[in-house]
Design an enzyme around this catalytic site. Structure first.
Site, PDB file in Angstrom:
ATOM      1  N   GLN A 145     -26.514  28.583 -28.306  1.00  0.00           N
ATOM      2  CA  GLN A 145     -27.187  27.466 -28.971  1.00  0.00           C
ATOM      3  C   GLN A 145     -26.552  27.068 -30.302  1.00  0.00           C
ATOM      4  O   GLN A 145     -26.776  25.983 -30.806  1.00  0.00           O
ATOM      5  CB  GLN A 145     -28.672  27.822 -29.220  1.00  0.00           C
ATOM      6  CG  GLN A 145     -29.421  28.072 -27.949  1.00  0.00           C
ATOM      7  CD  GLN A 145     -30.670  28.906 -28.183  1.00  0.00           C
ATOM      8  OE1 GLN A 145     -31.723  28.385 -28.479  1.00  0.00           O
ATOM      9  NE2 GLN A 145     -30.545  30.216 -28.061  1.00  0.00           N
ATOM     10  N   ASN A 160     -33.802  23.612 -37.525  1.00  0.00           N
ATOM     11  CA  ASN A 160     -34.481  22.412 -38.038  1.00  0.00           C
ATOM     12  C   ASN A 160     -35.750  22.807 -38.796  1.00  0.00           C
ATOM     13  O   ASN A 160     -36.808  22.214 -38.608  1.00  0.00           O
ATOM     14  CB  ASN A 160     -34.833  21.481 -36.863  1.00  0.00           C
ATOM     15  CG  ASN A 160     -35.125  20.069 -37.306  1.00  0.00           C
ATOM     16  OD1 ASN A 160     -34.898  19.721 -38.477  1.00  0.00           O
ATOM     17  ND2 ASN A 160     -35.643  19.244 -36.413  1.00  0.00           N
ATOM     18  N   ASN A 161     -35.604  23.805 -39.679  1.00  0.00           N
ATOM     19  CA  ASN A 161     -36.800  24.356 -40.324  1.00  0.00           C
ATOM     20  C   ASN A 161     -36.915  24.040 -41.809  1.00  0.00           C
ATOM     21  O   ASN A 161     -37.702  24.671 -42.511  1.00  0.00           O
ATOM     22  CB  ASN A 161     -36.852  25.881 -40.116  1.00  0.00           C
ATOM     23  CG  ASN A 161     -35.635  26.577 -40.705  1.00  0.00           C
ATOM     24  OD1 ASN A 161     -34.632  25.936 -41.002  1.00  0.00           O
ATOM     25  ND2 ASN A 161     -35.719  27.877 -40.863  1.00  0.00           N
ATOM     26  N   ARG A 213     -37.384  35.484 -14.029  1.00  0.00           N
ATOM     27  CA  ARG A 213     -36.038  35.840 -14.473  1.00  0.00           C
ATOM     28  C   ARG A 213     -35.968  35.538 -15.968  1.00  0.00           C
ATOM     29  O   ARG A 213     -36.296  34.436 -16.397  1.00  0.00           O
ATOM     30  CB  ARG A 213     -34.983  34.993 -13.766  1.00  0.00           C
ATOM     31  CG  ARG A 213     -34.858  35.266 -12.287  1.00  0.00           C
ATOM     32  CD  ARG A 213     -34.121  36.589 -12.042  1.00  0.00           C
ATOM     33  NE  ARG A 213     -33.862  36.788 -10.632  1.00  0.00           N
ATOM     34  CZ  ARG A 213     -34.747  37.245  -9.739  1.00  0.00           C
ATOM     35  NH1 ARG A 213     -35.983  37.557 -10.127  1.00  0.00           N
ATOM     36  NH2 ARG A 213     -34.416  37.398  -8.476  1.00  0.00           N
ATOM     37  N   GLU A 221     -16.158  -4.286 -26.512  1.00  0.00           N
ATOM     38  CA  GLU A 221     -15.908  -5.307 -25.480  1.00  0.00           C
ATOM     39  C   GLU A 221     -15.961  -6.726 -26.044  1.00  0.00           C
ATOM     40  O   GLU A 221     -15.185  -7.588 -25.671  1.00  0.00           O
ATOM     41  CB  GLU A 221     -17.052  -5.205 -24.475  1.00  0.00           C
ATOM     42  CG  GLU A 221     -16.700  -4.851 -23.099  1.00  0.00           C
ATOM     43  CD  GLU A 221     -17.978  -4.816 -22.269  1.00  0.00           C
ATOM     44  OE1 GLU A 221     -19.063  -4.536 -22.818  1.00  0.00           O
ATOM     45  OE2 GLU A 221     -17.875  -5.083 -21.069  1.00  0.00           O
ATOM     46  N   ASP A 247     -26.496  -0.320 -25.456  1.00  0.00           N
ATOM     47  CA  ASP A 247     -25.824  -0.981 -26.582  1.00  0.00           C
ATOM     48  C   ASP A 247     -26.559  -0.833 -27.912  1.00  0.00           C
ATOM     49  O   ASP A 247     -26.028  -1.172 -28.952  1.00  0.00           O
ATOM     50  CB  ASP A 247     -25.680  -2.484 -26.311  1.00  0.00           C
ATOM     51  CG  ASP A 247     -24.793  -2.753 -25.110  1.00  0.00           C
ATOM     52  OD1 ASP A 247     -23.982  -1.875 -24.797  1.00  0.00           O
ATOM     53  OD2 ASP A 247     -24.928  -3.825 -24.495  1.00  0.00           O
ATOM     54  N   ARG A 303     -30.445  -7.676 -10.984  1.00  0.00           N
ATOM     55  CA  ARG A 303     -30.520  -8.908 -11.772  1.00  0.00           C
ATOM     56  C   ARG A 303     -31.123  -9.938 -10.832  1.00  0.00           C
ATOM     57  O   ARG A 303     -30.617 -10.176  -9.744  1.00  0.00           O
ATOM     58  CB  ARG A 303     -29.143  -9.288 -12.273  1.00  0.00           C
ATOM     59  CG  ARG A 303     -28.628  -8.185 -13.222  1.00  0.00           C
ATOM     60  CD  ARG A 303     -27.761  -8.723 -14.331  1.00  0.00           C
ATOM     61  NE  ARG A 303     -27.872  -7.928 -15.552  1.00  0.00           N
ATOM     62  CZ  ARG A 303     -27.126  -6.854 -15.845  1.00  0.00           C
ATOM     63  NH1 ARG A 303     -26.227  -6.427 -15.012  1.00  0.00           N
ATOM     64  NH2 ARG A 303     -27.297  -6.217 -16.988  1.00  0.00           N
ATOM     65  N   SER A 311     -31.321   0.111 -23.138  1.00  0.00           N
ATOM     66  CA  SER A 311     -30.032  -0.552 -23.360  1.00  0.00           C
ATOM     67  C   SER A 311     -29.066   0.440 -23.967  1.00  0.00           C
ATOM     68  O   SER A 311     -29.387   1.045 -24.993  1.00  0.00           O
ATOM     69  CB  SER A 311     -30.222  -1.728 -24.322  1.00  0.00           C
ATOM     70  OG  SER A 311     -28.985  -2.087 -24.883  1.00  0.00           O
ATOM     71  N   ARG A 333     -40.391  30.856 -43.387  1.00  0.00           N
ATOM     72  CA  ARG A 333     -39.185  30.014 -43.413  1.00  0.00           C
ATOM     73  C   ARG A 333     -39.346  28.801 -42.504  1.00  0.00           C
ATOM     74  O   ARG A 333     -38.631  28.625 -41.514  1.00  0.00           O
ATOM     75  CB  ARG A 333     -37.965  30.839 -42.988  1.00  0.00           C
ATOM     76  CG  ARG A 333     -37.655  31.950 -43.985  1.00  0.00           C
ATOM     77  CD  ARG A 333     -36.874  33.061 -43.361  1.00  0.00           C
ATOM     78  NE  ARG A 333     -35.657  32.580 -42.742  1.00  0.00           N
ATOM     79  CZ  ARG A 333     -34.474  32.534 -43.330  1.00  0.00           C
ATOM     80  NH1 ARG A 333     -34.357  32.920 -44.575  1.00  0.00           N
ATOM     81  NH2 ARG A 333     -33.428  32.104 -42.686  1.00  0.00           N
TER      82      ARG A 333
END
Ligand code: ADP
Length: 713
Positions: A633, A501-502, A625, A246, A149, A71, A147, A691
């Site tokens: 998932q 998400n298809n 690997r 807060e 918030d 700041r 932010s 699909r």
């Protein structure tokens, strides 16, 4: 072009991915990036150095900001800002990207307005030459909102908000289990001095009994809290949670503190009440998937604006999956007005300025938070059931459907194991307590399966149960089931819930955010495992079948070098190119690589073969690997985004039912809101063979992941 970059104000997880994206995309476009250290203080003091692509490596999973933030009191004064102008001119910066909150962006807006005036003074004082001044007639300014918030006007998310929500709900989930054992009450203080978004969203994500915000004080907060807790206990809850922002205030503008709430619960209800102040934990930890993906997109867009935009100072925000561009001055003014209104108790104006998304969450909270009695048996009912594979957040949808129905005087009935359960008579009346605590549970508590049934047999069962409408919560198969039921005259609403998400008709489906986070957590661990072992490439298989949405989001969020998806129709030439680029990358010094492969990529180019081929063709540069993430998932507690989406979509679906919706629809996400899409539109937009949607919304994310992965951007 030289672009200065700084992070300022309170740090927020996601700032680092934004710094990485700005640096990588600017460098790829031939621009230079000047890192300003410690926010505006660095501009005032001249703490500036050039960033290289290597400087921003390994930043995606790191919270905070590597540029430092502070700041700066000096920058608040005209003299400090004049020093900042001198620093920028002396380093040859033509543009400034500021990542910070409303204070920082106010500073940026002032700097851009005062630029010419400071320049004149600096020339007069001999600090900069006439030539330098002529070469920098103005400063291009682009702001990105950092932010936790989520308090900025004109954007539905801010950098760090989603990660902070992750931290808050992890803590409250943990508290709830101990609270329940001891029948305790917890008062949880959440950050947000002028904005209650974090507290409000957390209250929906955790099913808290009551929430107190700066923008929405109840007529008498004590009565509200006491009534909410008593109603919860009367309904059978073994614990209570009150979330206090807060900056919570009462109607007269006086602060409400966690201590004041504790006192009321102790003195009036005689409850064992503890306070938990979450504090800076909320700012910490690795950025969430959303905060990596969204900030990367924002960072790249900010650079594009620098290179191609005009000289107006602007700020970027988001509207659902899209980026939106606002005039910086206006956005700062409106954000300040909202904060001031919240701080002075003008809550009506504050809510107004927070926008429709905020207001929608407040309404949702009212509907879902209040215990409701079960209506009589003669009341109409909605049947809710799952279709297809489980997805995290499905339970949140069912809970929202059930409570949304009860709040509107309807009954809710759940079918166990989908339509098969319905035909077998395996149904359950979902009263308010039946779904208590479901919002944070993974899996599909009602059970799900994919077996087809004869839709004609379903209708008499529905009639016998008094069911007027059906809500299907599931994946791509829901479309076919909805078609069949609709043909029998049953009104059906689909809520898309699948990690793949298809589905067309929505830009995000419930479960996909949790799955992406699961992939990223796993990949973070893999990368860390290789820190000591150089020259390694991980080939990671992710779910999604023939739809690249999860692979694309995971690639952008993890910084994978390569990603293979079914849509590519992978062939030998593509594998060869990929192998060459990876080898070149290792020649240039890469030590650990990451390749993502969607599980819909068929042999012979599936993950296993790709792993072998890339290693064989590496000329000894690296070992590979293989890692198949599999059902990891699909599991786990739902991420906050999936809880919120689940709650929003479940409620919208039941609203459609109660309002007399006919035929079949998909209730999905559009922009920052919810859209009800007629089934024929969904059918027209879907590719049933593979699909997936015909026009994938994830194409842009995939392209960006690829360009960044290969360093082409
Ligand atoms: P945030 O950006 O997170 O809202 P602050 O409000 O503390 O955080 O602002 C960060 C910094 O931005 C301040 O330390 C100051 O240097 C600068 N700044 C904030 N407000 C102003 C202002 N009105 N004029 C000039 N600079 C400002």
């Amino acid at each position: 072009m030289k672009i200065a970059l700084l992070t300022s104000g309170g740090d927020a997880p996601g700032m680092n991915p934004a710094v990485r994206a700005v640096a990588r995309s600017a460098l790829a476009a031939g621009a230079e990036v000047l890192a300003v250290r410690e926010g505006y203080e660095g501009l005032v003091q001249g703490w500036v150095d050039a960033l290289s692509a290597a400087d921003v490596g390994g930043l995606l999973d790191r919270g905070g900001t590597v540029l430092g933030t502070a700041r700066s009191a000096a920058f608040r004064g005209a003299e400090g800002r004049r020093a900042a102008v001198a620093t920028l001119v002396n380093h040859g910066a033509e543009g400034l990207i500021v990542i910070g909150g409303d204070g920082s962006l106010t500073g940026a807006s002032i700097l851009s307005t005062e630029w010419a005036e400071h320049l004149r003074t600096l020339v007069a004082d001999g600090v900069v030459t006439e030539e330098q001044a002529a070469a920098h007639p103005r400063l291009r300014v682009v702001g990105l909102v950092g932010s936790i918030d989520n308090d900025f006007w004109g954007t539905d998310t801010t950098i760090g908000g989603d990660t902070a929500l992750h931290r808050v709900i992890e803590a409250i989930d943990a508290l709830t289990s101990t609270a329940s054992s001891h029948q305790r009450s917890f008062v949880v203080e959440v950050m947000g001095r002028r904005c209650g978004w974090l507290a409000l969203a957390a209250s929906i994500c955790t099913g808290a009994d009551a929430v107190l915000l700066p923008e929405a004080p109840p007529p008498d907060w004590r009565t509200y809290v006491l009534a909410s807790l008593e109603a919860g206990r009367a309904a059978g809850r073994r614990h209570s949670v009150v979330i206090v922002a807060e900056g919570a205030r009462d109607r007269s503008g006086q602060p409400i503190t966690a201590g004041m709430v504790q006192e009321v619960l102790r003195d009036v209800l005689h409850q064992d009440t503890r306070i938990t102040v979450l504090g800076h934990v909320q700012r910490g930890g690795a950025p969430s998937g959303f905060d990596r993906i969204m900030t990367t997109t924002l960072g790249v867009r900010a650079v594009q604006e620098m290179l191609e935009g005009d000289d107006r100072a602007i700020v970027f925000g988001t509207c659902g999956p899209d980026l939106v561009r606002h005039d910086l001055d206006e956005a700062v003014r409106m954000s300040r007005a909202a904060s001031d209104a919240a701080g002075t108790g003008d809550h009506e104006r504050a809510r107004d300025l927070r926008g429709d998304g905020f207001e929608a969450l407040i309404s949702l909270r009212h509907i879902l938070g209040r215990p409701a009695a079960s209506p009589p048996e003669s009341a109409p009912a909605v049947l809710v059931l799952h279709v297809g594979a489980p997805a995290p957040g499905m339970n949140a949808v069912v809970a929202s459907v059930a409570r949304g129905a009860l709040a509107r005087g309807w009954r809710a009935i759940g079918a166990s194991d989908g339509l098969r359960g319905l035909l077998a008579g395996d149904t359950v009346e979902l009263d308010w307590m039946a779904v208590d605590g479901w919002v944070n549970q993974g899996g599909a508590a009602l059970g799900t399966n994919r077996h087809p049934v004869d839709a004609a047999l379903v209708v008499p069962r529905l009639q016998a149960l008094g069911v007027r409408s059906v809500v299907l919560v599931g994946g791509f198969e829901s479309i076919g089931v909805a078609e069949q039921l609709c043909a029998q005259g049953v009104p059906v609403a689909i809520v898309p819930a699948t990690i793949s998400n298809n589905l067309p008709g929505t830009w995000r489906s419930v479960g996909s955010d949790t799955a992406c986070n699961a992939v990223l957590e796993a990949v973070d661990r893999l990368r860390q495992s290789a820190v000591g072992a150089r020259d390694r490439v991980f080939v990671v298989e992710v779910m999604g079948r023939r739809c690249a949405a999860l692979a694309a989001a995971s690639a952008l969020g993890s910084g994978a070098e390569l990603v293979f998806v079914h849509e590519d129709e992978v062939d030998l030439a593509q594998v060869e190119r990929a192998s060459r680029s990876l080898n070149a990358d290792f020649d240039a010094g890469r030590a650990v690589g990451l390749v993502l492969v969607a599980d819909g990529v068929d042999a012979p180019y599936d993950a296993r073969s790709l792993s072998r081929v890339l290693e064989a063709e590496s000329g000894g540069r690296f070992d590979t690997r293989l890692c198949v993430l599999g059902h990891l998932q699909q599991g786990g507690r739902p991420a906050p985004m999936d809880r919120l989406d689940g709650a929003r979509l479940g409620d919208a679906a039941v609203r459609w039912c109660v309002e007399g919706g006919t035929d079949a629809v998909l209730v999905g996400l559009e922009g920052e809101g919810v859209a009800v899409v007629p089934l024929p539109e969904v059918l027209a937009a879907s590719d049933p063979v593979h699909r997936r949607p015909r026009e994938p919304g994830y194409a842009g994310v995939l392209a960006l992941a690829r360009r960044l992965g290969l360093g082409l951007l």
